[in-house]
Design a protein around this motif. Structure first.
Motif, PDB file in Angstrom:
ATOM      1  N   MET A   1       0.497   3.289   9.266  1.00 43.14           N
ATOM      2  CA  MET A   1      -0.239   3.698   8.095  1.00 43.14           C
ATOM      3  C   MET A   1       0.698   4.172   7.002  1.00 43.14           C
ATOM      4  SD  MET A   1      -3.718   4.245   8.282  1.00 43.14           S
ATOM      5  CE  MET A   1      -4.927   3.726   9.443  1.00 43.14           C
ATOM      6  N   ALA A   2       1.778   4.780   7.380  1.00 41.33           N
ATOM      7  CA  ALA A   2       2.717   5.294   6.392  1.00 41.33           C
ATOM      8  C   ALA A   2       3.329   4.158   5.590  1.00 41.33           C
ATOM      9  CB  ALA A   2       3.806   6.104   7.072  1.00 41.33           C
ATOM     10  N   GLY A   3       3.554   3.000   6.231  1.00 34.69           N
ATOM     11  CA  GLY A   3       4.128   1.852   5.528  1.00 34.69           C
ATOM     12  C   GLY A   3       3.177   1.324   4.456  1.00 34.69           C
ATOM     13  N   LYS A   4       1.891   1.318   4.758  1.00 33.90           N
ATOM     14  CA  LYS A   4       0.915   0.835   3.785  1.00 33.90           C
ATOM     15  C   LYS A   4       0.833   1.779   2.596  1.00 33.90           C
ATOM     16  CE  LYS A   4      -2.040  -1.743   6.902  1.00 33.90           C
ATOM     17  NZ  LYS A   4      -3.383  -1.902   7.426  1.00 33.90           N
ATOM     18  N   LYS A   5       0.878   3.069   2.845  1.00 36.89           N
ATOM     19  CA  LYS A   5       0.782   4.039   1.764  1.00 36.89           C
ATOM     20  C   LYS A   5       1.991   3.926   0.843  1.00 36.89           C
ATOM     21  CE  LYS A   5      -0.148   8.865   0.859  1.00 36.89           C
ATOM     22  NZ  LYS A   5      -0.283  10.175   1.397  1.00 36.89           N
ATOM     23  N   GLY A   6       3.144   3.718   1.412  1.00 35.29           N
ATOM     24  CA  GLY A   6       4.353   3.581   0.610  1.00 35.29           C
ATOM     25  C   GLY A   6       4.336   2.321  -0.230  1.00 35.29           C
ATOM     26  N   SER A   7       3.833   1.223   0.330  1.00 30.74           N
ATOM     27  CA  SER A   7       3.793  -0.030  -0.428  1.00 30.74           C
ATOM     28  C   SER A   7       2.761   0.038  -1.543  1.00 30.74           C
ATOM     29  CB  SER A   7       3.517  -1.208   0.503  1.00 30.74           C
ATOM     30  OG  SER A   7       2.216  -1.112   1.049  1.00 30.74           O
ATOM     31  N   SER A   8       1.647   0.738  -1.321  1.00 31.51           N
ATOM     32  CA  SER A   8       0.650   0.861  -2.383  1.00 31.51           C
ATOM     33  C   SER A   8       1.171   1.773  -3.496  1.00 31.51           C
ATOM     34  CB  SER A   8      -0.680   1.375  -1.837  1.00 31.51           C
ATOM     35  OG  SER A   8      -0.540   2.709  -1.375  1.00 31.51           O
ATOM     36  N   GLY A   9       2.012   2.749  -3.152  1.00 33.74           N
ATOM     37  CA  GLY A   9       2.616   3.597  -4.170  1.00 33.74           C
ATOM     38  C   GLY A   9       3.558   2.802  -5.055  1.00 33.74           C
ATOM     39  N   VAL A  10       4.320   1.896  -4.441  1.00 37.19           N
ATOM     40  CA  VAL A  10       5.229   1.039  -5.206  1.00 37.19           C
ATOM     41  C   VAL A  10       4.416   0.112  -6.100  1.00 37.19           C
ATOM     42  CG1 VAL A  10       6.914  -0.816  -5.019  1.00 37.19           C
ATOM     43  CG2 VAL A  10       7.068   1.154  -3.491  1.00 37.19           C
ATOM     44  N   LEU A  11       3.350  -0.436  -5.549  1.00 34.26           N
ATOM     45  CA  LEU A  11       2.485  -1.334  -6.324  1.00 34.26           C
ATOM     46  C   LEU A  11       1.854  -0.598  -7.500  1.00 34.26           C
ATOM     47  CD1 LEU A  11       1.207  -4.127  -6.593  1.00 34.26           C
ATOM     48  CD2 LEU A  11      -0.614  -3.358  -5.080  1.00 34.26           C
ATOM     49  N   ALA A  12       1.399   0.616  -7.268  1.00 29.56           N
ATOM     50  CA  ALA A  12       0.798   1.410  -8.340  1.00 29.56           C
ATOM     51  C   ALA A  12       1.833   1.715  -9.416  1.00 29.56           C
ATOM     52  CB  ALA A  12       0.218   2.701  -7.777  1.00 29.56           C
ATOM     53  N   ARG A  13       3.068   2.020  -9.006  1.00 28.76           N
ATOM     54  CA  ARG A  13       4.133   2.314  -9.958  1.00 28.76           C
ATOM     55  C   ARG A  13       4.470   1.079 -10.805  1.00 28.76           C
ATOM     56  NH1 ARG A  13       9.095   3.863  -7.051  1.00 28.76           N
ATOM     57  NH2 ARG A  13       7.527   4.496  -5.553  1.00 28.76           N
ATOM     58  N   VAL A  14       4.538  -0.081 -10.145  1.00 27.26           N
ATOM     59  CA  VAL A  14       4.843  -1.327 -10.863  1.00 27.26           C
ATOM     60  C   VAL A  14       3.709  -1.668 -11.830  1.00 27.26           C
ATOM     61  CG1 VAL A  14       5.163  -3.827 -10.589  1.00 27.26           C
ATOM     62  CG2 VAL A  14       6.369  -2.249  -9.072  1.00 27.26           C
TER      63      VAL A  14
END
Length: 94
Positions: A1-14
């Motif tokens: 779950m932590a991996g998904k949260k981190g990738s969505s944070g990167v996506l939101a930042r981009v």
């Protein structure tokens, strides 16, 4: 779950970075200006069409009706003359 949260944070930042870019804001502003100009153009075109249509109805339609009446009257005169035995009168000669 932590991996998904981190990738969505990167996506939101981009996504936020792209949304805040000057190119996107310039494109939005240009699209807004184009929509405004198009709306004004359609409105003025509608007014011009209304004026042209009304003018046509008031000035041209009565003229067309009168020309048709004159043509019918001329044809009736020619028909009566031919029934009475008089030689037909050619248009322009009297």
């Amino acid at each position: 779950m932590a991996g998904k949260k981190g990738s969505s944070g990167v996506l939101a930042r981009v996504t936020r970075t792209v949304s805040d870019s000057p190119i996107v804001s310039h494109t939005k502003r240009t699209a807004s200006d184009a929509a405004f100009v198009t709306k004004k153009l359609l409105k003025s075109t509608g007014k011009a069409a209304w004026i042209a249509g009304t003018t046509f109805l008031i000035l041209v339609v009565p003229l067309i009706i009168e020309m048709d009446r004159e043509q019918q009257f001329t044809e009736l005169e020619l028909q009566q003359q031919s029934l009475l035995g008089a030689p037909p009168v050619v248009a322009g000669q009297k």
